[in-house]
Enzyme design. Structure first.
Site, PDB file in Angstrom:
ATOM      1  CG  HIS A 198      -2.061  -0.921   1.042  1.00 24.26           C
ATOM      2  ND1 HIS A 198      -2.661  -1.585   2.076  1.00 24.26           N
ATOM      3  CD2 HIS A 198      -2.723  -1.290  -0.059  1.00 24.26           C
ATOM      4  CE1 HIS A 198      -3.641  -2.313   1.610  1.00 24.26           C
ATOM      5  NE2 HIS A 198      -3.704  -2.155   0.313  1.00 24.26           N
ATOM      6  NE  ARG A 305       0.749  -5.827 -26.757  1.00 26.62           N
ATOM      7  CZ  ARG A 305       0.908  -4.589 -27.222  1.00 26.62           C
ATOM      8  NH1 ARG A 305       1.202  -3.608 -26.401  1.00 26.62           N
ATOM      9  NH2 ARG A 305       0.783  -4.337 -28.511  1.00 26.62           N
ATOM     10  NE  ARG A 341      -3.670  -9.179 -26.144  1.00 26.23           N
ATOM     11  CZ  ARG A 341      -2.598  -8.838 -26.861  1.00 26.23           C
ATOM     12  NH1 ARG A 341      -2.760  -8.256 -28.023  1.00 26.23           N
ATOM     13  NH2 ARG A 341      -1.395  -9.064 -26.397  1.00 26.23           N
ATOM     14  CD  GLU A 440      -4.671  -9.921 -32.871  1.00 25.77           C
ATOM     15  OE1 GLU A 440      -3.685  -9.181 -32.793  1.00 25.77           O
ATOM     16  OE2 GLU A 440      -5.060 -10.610 -31.918  1.00 25.77           O
ATOM     17  CG  ASN A 463       1.067  -4.032 -33.474  1.00 25.90           C
ATOM     18  OD1 ASN A 463       0.938  -2.973 -34.078  1.00 25.90           O
ATOM     19  ND2 ASN A 463       1.156  -4.092 -32.166  1.00 25.90           N
ATOM     20  CG  ASP A 464      -0.498 -10.105 -34.443  1.00 26.39           C
ATOM     21  OD1 ASP A 464       0.588 -10.553 -34.849  1.00 26.39           O
ATOM     22  OD2 ASP A 464      -0.814 -10.062 -33.244  1.00 26.39           O
ATOM     23  NE  ARG A 474       3.803  -8.162 -34.018  1.00 28.49           N
ATOM     24  CZ  ARG A 474       2.934  -8.101 -33.009  1.00 28.49           C
ATOM     25  NH1 ARG A 474       1.873  -8.873 -33.015  1.00 28.49           N
ATOM     26  NH2 ARG A 474       3.122  -7.276 -32.018  1.00 28.49           N
ATOM     27  CB  CYS A 511      -5.351  -1.626 -29.206  1.00 20.10           C
ATOM     28  SG  CYS A 511      -5.544  -3.329 -29.700  1.00 20.10           S
TER      29      CYS A 511
HETATM   30  C1  PEP Z   1      -1.692  -6.050 -32.498  1.00 19.43           C
HETATM   31  O1  PEP Z   1      -1.500  -7.159 -32.978  1.00 19.43           O
HETATM   32  O2  PEP Z   1      -1.830  -5.022 -33.176  1.00 19.43           O
HETATM   33  C2  PEP Z   1      -1.758  -5.883 -31.038  1.00 19.43           C
HETATM   34  C3  PEP Z   1      -2.123  -4.745 -30.505  1.00 19.43           C
HETATM   35  O3  PEP Z   1      -1.427  -6.918 -30.235  1.00 19.43           O
HETATM   36  P1  PEP Z   1       0.035  -7.483 -29.993  1.00 19.43           P
HETATM   37  O4  PEP Z   1       1.006  -6.460 -30.489  1.00 19.43           O
HETATM   38  O5  PEP Z   1       0.133  -7.734 -28.538  1.00 19.43           O
HETATM   39  O6  PEP Z   1       0.033  -8.735 -30.783  1.00 19.43           O
HETATM   40 MG    MG Z   2      -1.802  -8.949 -31.883  1.00 24.40          MG
END
Ligand code: PEP
Ligand code: MG
Length: 584
Positions: A198, A305, A341, A440, A463-464, A474, A511
């Site tokens: 705390h 995440r 998530r 995604e 991103n995915d 990636r 996101c």
């Molecule tokens: C994405 O895939 O855009 C995403 C936000 O998730 P992560 O980067 O954790 O796969």
């Molecule tokens: Mg992702």
């Protein structure tokens, strides 16, 4: 005789609150409290001894209540913790048991209190419940407050300190911490405590640098020693050498400058010139990032995440462990929403303790929700923890890597089972929270309207989506040149998803990293996105951009973009149209 030069000592602890401060040490003296003696009490002396104990509890309670009264209303978090402590003073286990021990053992009140609090602490330590375990600290702090009154030890009187110092203490209770005057106390360091304590939570809310859990800092530091507290990395430097001092001075100035300019910008509402409101949210991985979420004025967490809590451990966490962490984030941010998530492991985030089948191609393998559906016991544990945390604030549930309708139906069955279990176990929970999916995978884009029938919101994970639509790993640098957010295929896919969500009347957000790059903002706004979630450090800049744009113009702009066939042309067009705003 001149004092011998003191050597520089570097101690590594746990970051209690971020920031860097440099100043003189002020040791908070607790002597008297630790040196308790045991002595017998005669039978006739017992009532007087019990009275002495009751009086000490009364004085400690009054003092504690006065601290609560003196607190400002907006310090709700501190108030809650202090109110919990107020109840503990009269807790049967502590209060009742100490009186009983004075009677049965015929010993002095100090010794009885020490014995009882040690027993309670041991008992709690054995319990396999992290919440109860963390209450051990509360009990230790409350009994220490009573002990101070029993032995007549000097109060630490943090509120009486009248020079700019860095506090050095064995431990600081939330009551001590609440007395900290921000204009006088630069920071603090403690032997005990951890990031979950705390005291740590309060330090963060006070936004003063703190390093905790240093072990025996109180024995290494003397009054007026020069200290550098680096709350960002959990490091304390005692009597720094000149070079160290210079480099930290520069770091401190730099950090403060950054913070000031960030803070100035980020608290202005993210509204366009023509009055369109954007909701800017934060992506986080750890509970500790909540500070940054607040500092950058995020409107909530758009993506938590959760896999990092699994990676940090050596085994799968229990429902209780997850619940504690989730609840902390939800409570810290309420009424702002927190989007949990569910576990997205395998792919690029592998759990060291999980021995599974070696996959030729993990990105296309048993990743995220696919793994969770294969191991429902792990999935249910997490969902139960999230639904329980949802009883404490505004919460959303987000499922990654959905590729078809069947998967979301299966996920809903698992949620149903989690709810059944929670009901049976009579736990407090909230099942009435928005359910969303990450878009995604290209298949999800194509069937977005069908998926929308089953969920409350979409969150686009660019991103995915880039990885899977462009067939680019990636993490593979060889193909990184193809990884472009202005790829026309990606922009058109984003449009399809936004249109599907609007048609089906469900919420839509983004996101992926694309959302945090100012260059993309005119396109995303033009496509109709009104909520974006990003690394919280990106928020102030995006916020500034929003305030310089006209939403109507971005719509007309995007109509042209959507017809363009090359990423480089789109980028040039963005720069040509919005270059003046961007370069600034
Ligand atoms: C994405 O895939 O855009 C995403 C936000 O998730 P992560 O980067 O954790 O796969
Ligand atoms: Mg992702």
């Amino acid at each position: 005789m001149a004092e011998p030069e003191k050597n520089q000592i570097v101690l590594k602890g746990i970051s209690g609150a971020p920031g860097i401060c440099i100043g003189k040490a002020y040791l908070v003296d607790r002597e008297g409290v630790d040196l308790i003696k045991r002595y017998p009490i005669s039978e006739e002396g017992v009532p007087a001894e019990i009275n002495r104990f009751k009086n000490a509890v009364k004085r400690a309670t009054d003092e504690h209540a006065a601290i609560i009264d003196s607190l400002h209303n907006d310090l709700r978090e501190q108030m809650d913790i202090l109110e919990t402590h107020l109840v503990l003073f009269k807790d049967k286990m502590l209060y009742g048991k100490t009186i009983e021990t004075i009677k049965t053992d015929r010993i002095n009140a100090e010794w009885a209190l020490k014995k009882v609090s040690r027993q309670i602490r041991r008992m709690f330590m054995k319990v396999n419940d992290p919440y109860l375990k963390s209450r051990v600290t509360d009990i230790a702090q409350v009994s220490e407050q009573v002990m101070r009154h029993l032995v007549g030890a000097q109060d630490i009187r943090i509120s009486d300190i009248n020079k700019r110092v860095i506090l050095v203490a064995h431990d600081l209770s939330p009551a001590d911490t609440s007395q900290i005057q921000l204009e006088l106390i630069k920071g603090f360091v403690t032997d005990r405590g951890g990031k979950d304590s705390h005291t740590g939570i309060i330090a963060k809310s006070l936004a003063i640098p703190a390093v905790m859990g240093l072990g025996n800092v109180t024995h290494c530091v003397e009054n007026d020693d020069i200290l550098i507290v680096d709350g960002n990395s959990g490091v304390l430097i005692i009597n720094p050498e000149e070079d160290t001092l210079f480099s930290y001075e520069a770091r401190r100035a730099n950090y403060e400058h950054q913070q000031a300019s960030l803070a100035r910008d980020s608290h202005l509402p993210a509204v366009t010139l023509d009055g369109v409101k954007m909701r800017l949210m934060a992506n986080i991985e750890l509970v500790e990032e909540v500070v940054s979420v607040r500092d950058n004025a995020a409107k909530g967490v758009g993506l938590f995440r959760t896999e990092f809590l699994y990676i940090d451990l050596k085994r799968f966490p229990s429902e209780e462990e997850l619940f504690e962490k989730y609840k902390e984030v939800v409570e810290l941010l309420t009424p702002k929403p927190v989007t949990f998530r569910t576990l997205d492991i395998n792919g690029d985030k592998v759990l060291p303790y999980m021995k599974g089948v070696e996959e030729e191609n993990p990105a296309l393998g048993l990743r995220a929700v696919r793994f969770c559906l294969k191991r429902p016991e792990i999935f249910i544990t997490q969902i139960k923890a999230i639904l329980r945390a949802a009883a404490f604030g505004n919460t959303r549930l987000l499922i990654p890597m959905i590729s078809c309708v069947d998967e979301i139906i299966k996920v809903k069955e698992i949620i149903g089972k989690a709810v059944e279990e929670l009901k049976k176990e009579q736990k407090v929970f909230n099942q009435d929270i928005p359910l969303g999916i990450m878009i995604e995978i290209p298949s999800a884009v194509i069937i977005a309207e069908d998926l929308a029938e089953h969920v409350d919101f979409f969150s686009i994970g660019t991103n995915d989506l880039i990885q899977y639509s462009m067939a680019i790993d990636r993490r593979n640098r060889q193909v990184a040149h193809l990884y472009h957010t202005m790829n026309p295929a990606l922009i058109r896919m984003v449009k399809m998803v936004v249109d599907a969500a609007n048609k089906k009347n469900i919420e839509i957000t983004m996101c992926g990293e694309m959302a945090g790059d100012p260059l993309n903002l005119p396109i995303l706004m033009g496509l109709g996105l009104r909520e974006l979630s990003m690394n919280s450090m990106s928020i102030p800049l995006i916020n500034q951009m929003v305030r310089r744009l006209n939403a109507v113009d971005t719509r007309a702009f995007v109509e042209k973009v959507i017809k363009m066939g090359k990423a480089s042309d789109i980028e040039a067009f963005v720069k040509e149209t919005y270059g003046n705003i961007l370069s600034d």
